[in-house]
Design a protein around this motif. Sequence first.
Motif, PDB file in Angstrom:
ATOM      1  N   MET A  29      40.764   0.048  -6.400  1.00 13.50           N
ATOM      2  CA  MET A  29      41.741  -0.031  -7.239  1.00 13.50           C
ATOM      3  C   MET A  29      41.380   1.486  -8.226  1.00 13.50           C
ATOM      4  N   ASN A  30      40.132   1.631  -8.718  1.00  8.94           N
ATOM      5  CA  ASN A  30      39.820   2.965  -9.334  1.00  8.94           C
ATOM      6  C   ASN A  30      39.872   3.990  -8.726  1.00  8.94           C
ATOM      7  N   GLU A  31      39.678   3.738  -7.406  1.00 10.31           N
ATOM      8  CA  GLU A  31      39.479   5.038  -6.600  1.00 10.31           C
ATOM      9  C   GLU A  31      41.029   5.420  -6.374  1.00 10.31           C
ATOM     10  N   LEU A  32      41.712   4.508  -6.026  1.00 16.15           N
ATOM     11  CA  LEU A  32      43.061   4.693  -5.742  1.00 16.15           C
ATOM     12  C   LEU A  32      43.707   5.336  -6.798  1.00 16.15           C
ATOM     13  N   MET A  33      43.611   5.009  -8.164  1.00 16.61           N
ATOM     14  CA  MET A  33      44.334   5.494  -9.313  1.00 16.61           C
ATOM     15  C   MET A  33      43.654   6.914  -9.649  1.00 16.61           C
ATOM     16  N   ALA A  34      42.624   7.544  -9.131  1.00 20.80           N
ATOM     17  CA  ALA A  34      41.970   8.673  -9.185  1.00 20.80           C
ATOM     18  C   ALA A  34      42.655   9.532  -8.216  1.00 20.80           C
ATOM     19  N   THR A  35      43.875   9.351  -7.195  1.00 19.64           N
ATOM     20  CA  THR A  35      44.380  10.055  -6.485  1.00 19.64           C
ATOM     21  C   THR A  35      45.181  10.904  -6.998  1.00 19.64           C
ATOM     22  N   GLN A  36      45.759  12.042  -6.424  1.00 15.21           N
ATOM     23  CA  GLN A  36      47.042  12.756  -6.602  1.00 15.21           C
ATOM     24  C   GLN A  36      48.302  11.906  -6.854  1.00 15.21           C
ATOM     25  N   GLU A  37      48.284  11.158  -5.754  1.00 14.68           N
ATOM     26  CA  GLU A  37      49.543  10.235  -5.649  1.00 14.68           C
ATOM     27  C   GLU A  37      49.637   9.326  -6.799  1.00 14.68           C
ATOM     28  N   ALA A  38      48.616   8.834  -7.548  1.00 14.83           N
ATOM     29  CA  ALA A  38      48.760   8.208  -8.695  1.00 14.83           C
ATOM     30  C   ALA A  38      48.856   8.967 -10.033  1.00 14.83           C
ATOM     31  N   ALA A  39      48.820  10.362  -9.944  1.00 21.30           N
ATOM     32  CA  ALA A  39      48.787  10.847 -11.224  1.00 21.30           C
ATOM     33  C   ALA A  39      49.820  10.951 -11.868  1.00 21.30           C
ATOM     34  N   ALA A  40      51.141  10.415 -11.453  1.00 24.44           N
ATOM     35  CA  ALA A  40      52.360  10.271 -12.180  1.00 24.44           C
ATOM     36  C   ALA A  40      52.321   8.886 -12.835  1.00 24.44           C
ATOM     37  N   SER A  41      51.477   8.051 -12.413  1.00 30.50           N
ATOM     38  CA  SER A  41      51.640   6.746 -13.164  1.00 30.50           C
ATOM     39  C   SER A  41      51.655   6.808 -14.800  1.00 30.50           C
ATOM     40  N   HIS A  42      52.714   6.009 -15.203  1.00 28.42           N
ATOM     41  CA  HIS A  42      52.605   5.757 -16.656  1.00 28.42           C
ATOM     42  C   HIS A  42      51.465   4.920 -17.265  1.00 28.42           C
ATOM     43  N   ILE A  43      50.797   4.131 -16.554  1.00 26.62           N
ATOM     44  CA  ILE A  43      49.729   3.356 -16.873  1.00 26.62           C
ATOM     45  C   ILE A  43      48.733   4.313 -17.552  1.00 26.62           C
ATOM     46  N   PRO A  92      55.750   5.180  -6.378  1.00 27.11           N
ATOM     47  CA  PRO A  92      56.058   5.154  -4.763  1.00 27.11           C
ATOM     48  C   PRO A  92      55.074   5.720  -3.908  1.00 27.11           C
ATOM     49  N   ALA A  93      54.568   7.326  -4.414  1.00 28.43           N
ATOM     50  CA  ALA A  93      53.740   8.025  -3.494  1.00 28.43           C
ATOM     51  C   ALA A  93      52.465   7.286  -3.417  1.00 28.43           C
ATOM     52  N   GLN A 136      51.959   3.922  -3.604  1.00 31.08           N
ATOM     53  CA  GLN A 136      52.270   2.748  -2.529  1.00 31.08           C
ATOM     54  C   GLN A 136      52.443   3.170  -1.236  1.00 31.08           C
ATOM     55  N   ASP A 137      53.007   4.331  -0.877  1.00 27.76           N
ATOM     56  CA  ASP A 137      53.118   5.038   0.582  1.00 27.76           C
ATOM     57  C   ASP A 137      51.695   5.402   1.062  1.00 27.76           C
ATOM     58  N   LEU A 138      50.843   5.785   0.253  1.00 29.51           N
ATOM     59  CA  LEU A 138      49.389   6.182   0.689  1.00 29.51           C
ATOM     60  C   LEU A 138      48.685   5.136   1.050  1.00 29.51           C
ATOM     61  N   MET A 139      48.910   3.837  -0.116  1.00 25.09           N
ATOM     62  CA  MET A 139      48.118   2.717   0.626  1.00 25.09           C
ATOM     63  C   MET A 139      48.564   2.015   1.993  1.00 25.09           C
ATOM     64  N   ILE A 140      49.704   2.391   2.116  1.00 25.53           N
ATOM     65  CA  ILE A 140      50.505   1.697   3.558  1.00 25.53           C
ATOM     66  C   ILE A 140      50.119   2.624   4.601  1.00 25.53           C
ATOM     67  N   ARG A 141      50.109   3.811   4.270  1.00 21.14           N
ATOM     68  CA  ARG A 141      49.568   4.759   5.648  1.00 21.14           C
ATOM     69  C   ARG A 141      48.197   4.714   5.654  1.00 21.14           C
ATOM     70  N   GLU A 142      47.344   4.414   4.811  1.00 25.15           N
ATOM     71  CA  GLU A 142      45.806   4.284   4.941  1.00 25.15           C
ATOM     72  C   GLU A 142      45.436   2.805   5.676  1.00 25.15           C
ATOM     73  N   ALA A 143      46.177   1.983   5.268  1.00 22.87           N
ATOM     74  CA  ALA A 143      46.104   0.519   5.865  1.00 22.87           C
ATOM     75  C   ALA A 143      46.457   0.692   7.345  1.00 22.87           C
ATOM     76  N   ASP A 144      47.539   1.186   7.765  1.00 26.24           N
ATOM     77  CA  ASP A 144      47.848   1.496   8.908  1.00 26.24           C
ATOM     78  C   ASP A 144      46.969   2.206  10.000  1.00 26.24           C
ATOM     79  N   GLU A 145      46.478   3.238   9.426  1.00 24.13           N
ATOM     80  CA  GLU A 145      45.551   4.030  10.024  1.00 24.13           C
ATOM     81  C   GLU A 145      44.341   3.305  10.230  1.00 24.13           C
ATOM     82  N   THR A 146      43.776   2.360   9.388  1.00 26.41           N
ATOM     83  CA  THR A 146      42.846   1.389   9.534  1.00 26.41           C
ATOM     84  C   THR A 146      42.848   0.350  10.483  1.00 26.41           C
ATOM     85  N   THR A 147      44.264  -0.185  10.771  1.00 21.43           N
ATOM     86  CA  THR A 147      44.477  -1.055  11.739  1.00 21.43           C
ATOM     87  C   THR A 147      45.646  -0.705  12.487  1.00 21.43           C
ATOM     88  N   PRO A 148      45.736   0.443  13.368  1.00 22.02           N
ATOM     89  CA  PRO A 148      47.141   0.788  13.923  1.00 22.02           C
ATOM     90  C   PRO A 148      47.435  -0.352  14.818  1.00 22.02           C
TER      91      PRO A 148
END
Length: 291
Positions: free
Chosen positions: A140-154, A242-243, A245-257
Amino acid sequence: MSNLMNAVDPAVTFVLVHGAGSNAYGWSPVVAELGLRGHRAVAVDLPGHGPGAYFPLSYQAPQDLARLRTEPSPIAGTTLADCAAHVAAVVRRAHRGGPVVLAGQSLGGVTLNAAADLVPELISHLVYVSAFCPAKRASMNELMATQEAAASHIFKMPPVPTPPELGVTRVNWRSSDPGFLRTVKEAIAADYSDSEVRTLLNILEPDESAALGASDGRGLPHKWGRIPRTYVRFTEDRALPPALQDLMIREADETTPDNPFRVRSLAAPHIGPRDPALLADELEQVALLCR
């Protein structure tokens, strides 16, 4: 009520996993809705949560904010392996009655990955409800460090500044600061009333094990990766944008196409839609896939 009730096998059991600082009660509206539709559903309290939660003395009124920064919590010893083993045990019992749909929200998605690795043969479908799903990035920490997470209000929500050696992430949900209420509302419940947000804050728990956010939560492709899965995107989520969420969906799909996510979208903030029937509808649709 959905007209799917008679079409869905009532033997499907929904096992529901909460997110950080929450507990089984957070799923209560959805559990009640599923029960009224004739379904079996159980919401899990992860170790150190629910009846087993620890509320620091300094968290009680009158609060001792200085002590709250350093007061130890037993949840610091809780690991991702502990959470996964606990959920896997629930899945084993639930599976005796038929197929199991395992769903998790927010940080609960990391536990879904780890539990799925333990009992992949007992889970008919995984459902990530605006949840973390590490696939290429470990935690989770690595995911929250991505550009896609930068807008998080957390990042706007001030945690209690505990020292790292305490091993907990602590939030003072009982803060009397009106600015804190506004920040929390904006982050996780933007379309809820102030009264509803105050009710939410009174059922949340102050402490979460810091280990959960830092742990490697990637599912194994030959175990977790073989289970059919759905991602329910919350398009109004300002905690997990949403960005992200979409990153996680995409990377999971690439892991198990060969086993991509089935993706659904709901216009909801992080804590979910105000009408629990909307999420119950999505879970019923998943149950149909398990027949």
